[in-house]
Design a protein around this motif. Structure first.
Motif, PDB file in Angstrom:
ATOM      1  N   GLY A   1       0.794  -1.223   0.000  1.00 32.02           N
ATOM      2  CA  GLY A   1       0.000   0.000   0.000  1.00 32.02           C
ATOM      3  C   GLY A   1       0.823   1.268   0.000  1.00 32.02           C
ATOM      4  N   SER A   2       1.919   1.281  -0.750  1.00 34.57           N
ATOM      5  CA  SER A   2       2.810   2.447  -0.742  1.00 34.57           C
ATOM      6  C   SER A   2       2.122   3.709  -1.243  1.00 34.57           C
ATOM      7  CB  SER A   2       4.048   2.163  -1.600  1.00 34.57           C
ATOM      8  OG  SER A   2       3.694   2.023  -2.971  1.00 34.57           O
ATOM      9  N   ARG A   3       1.212   3.568  -2.204  1.00 39.08           N
ATOM     10  CA  ARG A   3       0.476   4.724  -2.727  1.00 39.08           C
ATOM     11  C   ARG A   3      -1.033   4.571  -2.591  1.00 39.08           C
ATOM     12  NH1 ARG A   3       2.618   7.948  -6.638  1.00 39.08           N
ATOM     13  NH2 ARG A   3       0.632   9.048  -6.414  1.00 39.08           N
ATOM     14  N   THR A   4      -1.498   3.340  -2.540  1.00 38.32           N
ATOM     15  CA  THR A   4      -2.943   3.104  -2.550  1.00 38.32           C
ATOM     16  C   THR A   4      -3.496   2.670  -1.201  1.00 38.32           C
ATOM     17  OG1 THR A   4      -2.711   0.768  -3.152  1.00 38.32           O
ATOM     18  CG2 THR A   4      -2.745   2.374  -4.957  1.00 38.32           C
ATOM     19  N   GLY A   5      -2.600   2.295  -0.271  1.00 38.26           N
ATOM     20  CA  GLY A   5      -3.044   1.843   1.039  1.00 38.26           C
ATOM     21  C   GLY A   5      -3.407   0.373   1.092  1.00 38.26           C
ATOM     22  N   LYS A   6      -3.305  -0.331  -0.049  1.00 42.67           N
ATOM     23  CA  LYS A   6      -3.678  -1.744  -0.094  1.00 42.67           C
ATOM     24  C   LYS A   6      -2.646  -2.528  -0.896  1.00 42.67           C
ATOM     25  CE  LYS A   6      -8.647  -0.663  -0.273  1.00 42.67           C
ATOM     26  NZ  LYS A   6      -9.878  -0.835  -1.098  1.00 42.67           N
ATOM     27  N   LEU A   7      -2.466  -3.797  -0.519  1.00 43.17           N
ATOM     28  CA  LEU A   7      -1.608  -4.664  -1.314  1.00 43.17           C
ATOM     29  C   LEU A   7      -2.258  -4.936  -2.666  1.00 43.17           C
ATOM     30  CD1 LEU A   7       0.970  -6.403  -1.453  1.00 43.17           C
ATOM     31  CD2 LEU A   7      -0.374  -8.299  -0.511  1.00 43.17           C
ATOM     32  N   LEU A   8      -3.565  -5.177  -2.654  1.00 45.68           N
ATOM     33  CA  LEU A   8      -4.334  -5.379  -3.885  1.00 45.68           C
ATOM     34  C   LEU A   8      -5.293  -4.199  -4.032  1.00 45.68           C
ATOM     35  CD1 LEU A   8      -5.097  -9.199  -3.535  1.00 45.68           C
ATOM     36  CD2 LEU A   8      -3.417  -8.133  -5.065  1.00 45.68           C
ATOM     37  N   PRO A   9      -4.892  -3.157  -4.711  1.00 47.81           N
ATOM     38  CA  PRO A   9      -5.679  -1.911  -4.752  1.00 47.81           C
ATOM     39  C   PRO A   9      -7.070  -2.067  -5.349  1.00 47.81           C
ATOM     40  CG  PRO A   9      -3.444  -1.543  -5.541  1.00 47.81           C
ATOM     41  CD  PRO A   9      -3.616  -3.016  -5.428  1.00 47.81           C
ATOM     42  N   THR A  10      -7.242  -3.005  -6.280  1.00 45.98           N
ATOM     43  CA  THR A  10      -8.562  -3.171  -6.895  1.00 45.98           C
ATOM     44  C   THR A  10      -9.429  -4.153  -6.118  1.00 45.98           C
ATOM     45  OG1 THR A  10      -7.922  -5.015  -8.341  1.00 45.98           O
ATOM     46  CG2 THR A  10      -7.494  -2.779  -9.146  1.00 45.98           C
TER      47      THR A  10
ATOM     48  N   ASP B   1       0.347  -3.366  -5.051  1.00 46.89           N
ATOM     49  CA  ASP B   1       1.089  -2.213  -4.533  1.00 46.89           C
ATOM     50  C   ASP B   1       1.956  -2.647  -3.363  1.00 46.89           C
ATOM     51  OD1 ASP B   1       2.056   0.174  -3.628  1.00 46.89           O
ATOM     52  OD2 ASP B   1       0.111   1.094  -3.226  1.00 46.89           O
ATOM     53  N   ALA B   2       3.242  -2.857  -3.640  1.00 46.11           N
ATOM     54  CA  ALA B   2       4.221  -3.170  -2.600  1.00 46.11           C
ATOM     55  C   ALA B   2       5.513  -2.464  -2.972  1.00 46.11           C
ATOM     56  CB  ALA B   2       4.443  -4.673  -2.478  1.00 46.11           C
ATOM     57  N   ALA B   3       5.903  -1.467  -2.192  1.00 45.82           N
ATOM     58  CA  ALA B   3       7.057  -0.598  -2.451  1.00 45.82           C
ATOM     59  C   ALA B   3       6.750   0.414  -3.543  1.00 45.82           C
ATOM     60  CB  ALA B   3       8.313  -1.388  -2.783  1.00 45.82           C
ATOM     61  N   ASN B   4       6.096   0.004  -4.604  1.00 44.62           N
ATOM     62  CA  ASN B   4       5.555   0.875  -5.647  1.00 44.62           C
ATOM     63  C   ASN B   4       4.353   0.166  -6.267  1.00 44.62           C
ATOM     64  OD1 ASN B   4       6.736   3.444  -6.047  1.00 44.62           O
ATOM     65  ND2 ASN B   4       8.540   2.562  -7.033  1.00 44.62           N
ATOM     66  N   PRO B   5       3.356   0.885  -6.734  1.00 40.63           N
ATOM     67  CA  PRO B   5       2.249   0.238  -7.443  1.00 40.63           C
ATOM     68  C   PRO B   5       2.753  -0.391  -8.741  1.00 40.63           C
ATOM     69  CG  PRO B   5       1.653   2.467  -6.758  1.00 40.63           C
ATOM     70  CD  PRO B   5       3.131   2.334  -6.566  1.00 40.63           C
ATOM     71  N   CYS B   6       2.332  -1.622  -9.006  1.00 38.95           N
ATOM     72  CA  CYS B   6       2.804  -2.349 -10.183  1.00 38.95           C
ATOM     73  C   CYS B   6       1.650  -3.077 -10.861  1.00 38.95           C
ATOM     74  CB  CYS B   6       3.875  -3.371  -9.800  1.00 38.95           C
ATOM     75  SG  CYS B   6       5.404  -2.649  -9.161  1.00 38.95           S
TER      76      CYS B   6
ATOM     77  N   ARG C   1      -1.476  -0.185 -18.666  1.00 41.15           N
ATOM     78  CA  ARG C   1      -0.964   0.539 -17.496  1.00 41.15           C
ATOM     79  C   ARG C   1      -1.864   1.721 -17.138  1.00 41.15           C
ATOM     80  NH1 ARG C   1       2.506   4.550 -15.568  1.00 41.15           N
ATOM     81  NH2 ARG C   1       2.320   5.720 -17.512  1.00 41.15           N
ATOM     82  N   ARG C   2      -2.291   2.451 -18.136  1.00 46.51           N
ATOM     83  CA  ARG C   2      -3.145   3.613 -17.875  1.00 46.51           C
ATOM     84  C   ARG C   2      -4.518   3.199 -17.349  1.00 46.51           C
ATOM     85  NH1 ARG C   2      -2.414   8.329 -22.373  1.00 46.51           N
ATOM     86  NH2 ARG C   2      -0.141   8.400 -22.437  1.00 46.51           N
ATOM     87  N   ALA C   3      -5.079   2.169 -17.961  1.00 43.32           N
ATOM     88  CA  ALA C   3      -6.383   1.693 -17.491  1.00 43.32           C
ATOM     89  C   ALA C   3      -6.273   1.179 -16.058  1.00 43.32           C
ATOM     90  CB  ALA C   3      -6.898   0.601 -18.422  1.00 43.32           C
ATOM     91  N   ALA C   4      -5.174   0.498 -15.758  1.00 41.12           N
ATOM     92  CA  ALA C   4      -4.962  -0.009 -14.401  1.00 41.12           C
ATOM     93  C   ALA C   4      -4.783   1.132 -13.408  1.00 41.12           C
ATOM     94  CB  ALA C   4      -3.745  -0.930 -14.379  1.00 41.12           C
TER      95      ALA C   4
END
Length: 631
Positions: free
Chosen positions: A443-452, A468-473, A506-509
């Motif tokens: 959750g480095s940027r989204t607050g969750k490991l699985l943002p969706t 999202d772990a260390a950076n959203p990917c 990437r953009r849609a995600a």
């Protein structure tokens, strides 16, 4: 120099006069923008002339994968007393400028628009008497075909002819020419001298003189100006600003810069204490926060000046950058007030050809240099730092992601040890290992490991994992893309659709992860995206990963992407889990094969499936310390 003063000095001369002067000054193509003509207030006729500094706009095709987009509509970027120069991709049938845009530009006080592309709504421009110069016209609007990408960036016209923000543009019925501000004095001098000679020539021809004899008599005597260009001079010509006649002789008068004028343009460079470090497979400028202005809004210009951006040639030759994203980085380090940290670390990614300054992500490779830099420069002192061979741990708070990282490494003579027998793929030689342990990196940027909220999502028919772990990917299986998992960077570049497909996903995600409200607002650096596949050789690695970095294939793998891979490898249902070849035990490190070798990452989940930490080993080395300069 104020635009009104510029216009006053050039108003007497036409684009033809100025182009001739620029040819003598060895400016490519005489600064002439071939093929761009006046369309309004009349078509290639009338007295209309516009002169002013350029506001540049780069347009791209709507399908272009570049994530860059101006923060506001580009028409709102017009400025009073300036001309907007728009460069549209070649070969498009659509227009990129219309009547509504001219209405907005005129309201803002802009002088006109020059379009290396198409315009439309001709009658609307003429009714409002707004100057529009373009290569052609179209009945098609822009939205479906083209969009603005960047504002006020260097734009290449042809060969070595570039237009930079602030360059002086002159447009009239004959065409459009661009003048570098540093050449203004020389251009005015050449134009004035040529103008006076032409007036005498015109008078002689009207009185019946022969053309050949008159030209030979009035133009045969040439003199060197201060820049070495040959010009015909009239003794009666008034001296232009900053230029004066000296040393009259039998062949005429020579010109030189007035010393006071020349000195007024000179100033000392600015400098700041800095170090230059390799961190992992990256390099960057390391700065102490205390040496920077307290007003962070002043940082961007310093960073761009030090790194050498923007550079239209893509080399960053005038700064410390290296022309690729992994060498265009700045790290700011200072004492921390965070209760769990010794130092704060802010990572900054700098554009190369543009002026983008991106604070949106962390860099794990440069993170490996933060602990050593903090010890080497005395920003912090930790227990054991005075004992040779002792391993110390520097607790780092990353301000980009609000996460804590522990950097552990040995010290010698109170400084971080550099020599050792540990090697990482992608870097020649060996060095002392640096362990980076990312504490609760999810959750480095989204607050969750699985943002969706899901292990997989579908974008344009392609299944991907957003994590999202260390950076959203974002992770996409190679089989979903119809490619092999062991592609080289060159093969990725050469593929006709792969990069654009990845960028679209990437953009849609990014929107679904909550990182952007619209796809066009997606940051360039996050989310990261990578292709995953089962390893070609399961005996040496667990998974193949090919990561992208700001639209280009990474030569190795970003550390933060590797950490996210290790986390996803332990989550059933993710694209990574389905691709990974399991190790000897659940606690075995994940061995990730990238284009430069293999990187091992360890991660631990709690019983409640919370990612407690992820660990990776890197190396770093101080390369230089002293001062870095910028203009």
């Amino acid at each position: 120099m104020a635009s009104t003063n510029i216009a006053k000095r050039l108003a007497r001369f036409g684009s033809c006069d100025i182009g001739d002067a620029l040819v003598k000054l060895d400016v490519p193509y005489g600064g002439f923008l071939q093929g761009i003509h006046m369309w309004s207030p009349a078509y290639r006729g009338g007295p209309c002339k516009v002169i002013g500094p350029a506001v540049t706009v780069r347009m791209v095709e709507t399908s272009d994968p570049t994530p860059l987009k101006p923060p506001r509509h580009f028409a709102d970027c017009n400025e009073p007393g300036k001309l907007m120069y728009i460069q549209q991709p070649k070969g498009l049938y659509s227009a990129c400028w219309g009547g509504l845009m001219s209405t907005r530009a005129k309201a803002l006080g802009a002088l006109g628009v020059i379009i290396d592309g198409n315009m439309r709504d001709i009658q609307e421009h003429r009714e409002m008497d707004y100057p529009v110069f373009a290569r052609g016209s179209s009945i098609l609007g822009s939205n479906t075909f083209t969009r603005a990408s960047e504002v006020n960036v260097p734009l290449q016209v042809k060969g070595k002819l570039w237009i930079l923000p602030g360059d002086i543009m002159v447009a009239d019925a004959d065409g459009v020419v661009v003048v570098r501000p540093s050449l203004l004095d020389k251009v005015v001098a050449l134009c004035q001298e040529r103008y006076d000679v032409d007036q005498k020539t015109l008078e002689a021809l009207r009185n019946g003189a022969e053309m050949g004899e008159t030209i030979s008599r009035l133009r045969k005597k040439r003199l060197f100006t201060h820049d070495g260009a040959n010009v015909a001079l009239s003794r009666s010509a008034p001296s232009p600003d900053c230029v004066r006649p000296v040393g009259a002789g039998s062949s005429g008068e020579a010109l030189r810069h007035d010393n006071a004028c020349a000195k007024s343009a000179l100033k000392r460079q600015q400098s700041i204490p800095a170090s230059y470090y390799r961190g992992g497979t990256s390099r960057g400028i390391m700065l102490r926060r205390e040496d920077l202005p307290s007003d962070q809004s002043q940082w961007d210009s310093i960073f761009l000046g030090c790194i050498g951006s923007p550079d239209p040639y893509g080399r960053q030759l005038d700064g410390m950058g290296g022309g690729i994203s992994s060498l265009s980085k700045v790290c700011v380090v200072g004492r921390s007030s965070h209760p769990e940290a010794d130092v704060d670390y802010t990572f900054v990614s700098l554009g190369i050809k543009n002026s983008q300054v991106d604070y949106s992500s962390n860099c794990g490779n440069m993170l490996s240099a933060v602990g050593p830099f903090a010890i080497d420069t005395g920003i912090t002192s930790v227990e054991g730092a005075e004992n040779d061979g002792e391993e110390v741990t520097v607790r780092i708070y990353n301000t980009n992601t609000n996460k804590i990282v522990h950097a552990s490494f040995p010290v010698v003579d109170g400084e971080a040890a550099a020599s050792g027998d540990f090697a990482i793929d992608g870097v020649a030689g060996s060095a002392s290992p640096i362990q980076l342990q990312f504490i609760r990196p999810a959750g480095s940027r989204t607050g969750k490991l699985l943002p969706t909220g899901s292990t997989t999502d579908t974008f344009d028919g392609i299944t991907a994992t957003c994590l999202d772990a260390a950076n959203p990917c974002v992770f996409v299986s190679a089989s979903q893309l119809g490619v092999l998992g062991d592609l080289t960077p060159q093969q990725i570049d050469d593929h006709p659709t792969l990069k654009s497909t990845l960028e679209s996903v990437r953009r849609a995600a990014a929107v679904k992860m909550g990182l952007a409200q619209t796809e066009d607002q997606t940051p360039g650096s996050v989310p990261k995206i990578a292709i995953v596949a089962p390893p070609a050789d399961p005996s040496s690695s667990n998974i193949e990963v090919r990561a992208m970095s700001v639209g280009q294939p990474h030569k190795a793998i970003p550390v933060t992407v590797a950490l996210a891979v290790a986390a996803a490898a332990k989550l059933k249902g993710t694209t990574v889990f389905e691709s990974v070849v399991k190790g000897d035990s659940e606690n075995s490190p994940t061995l990730i094969r990238h284009t430069s070798g293999v990187l091992g990452v360890d991660g631990k989940f709690s019983d409640s499936r919370e990612l407690e930490y992820a660990t990776v080993l890197r190396t770093a080395r101080r390369l230089m310390e002293g001062k870095v300069f910028w203009k």
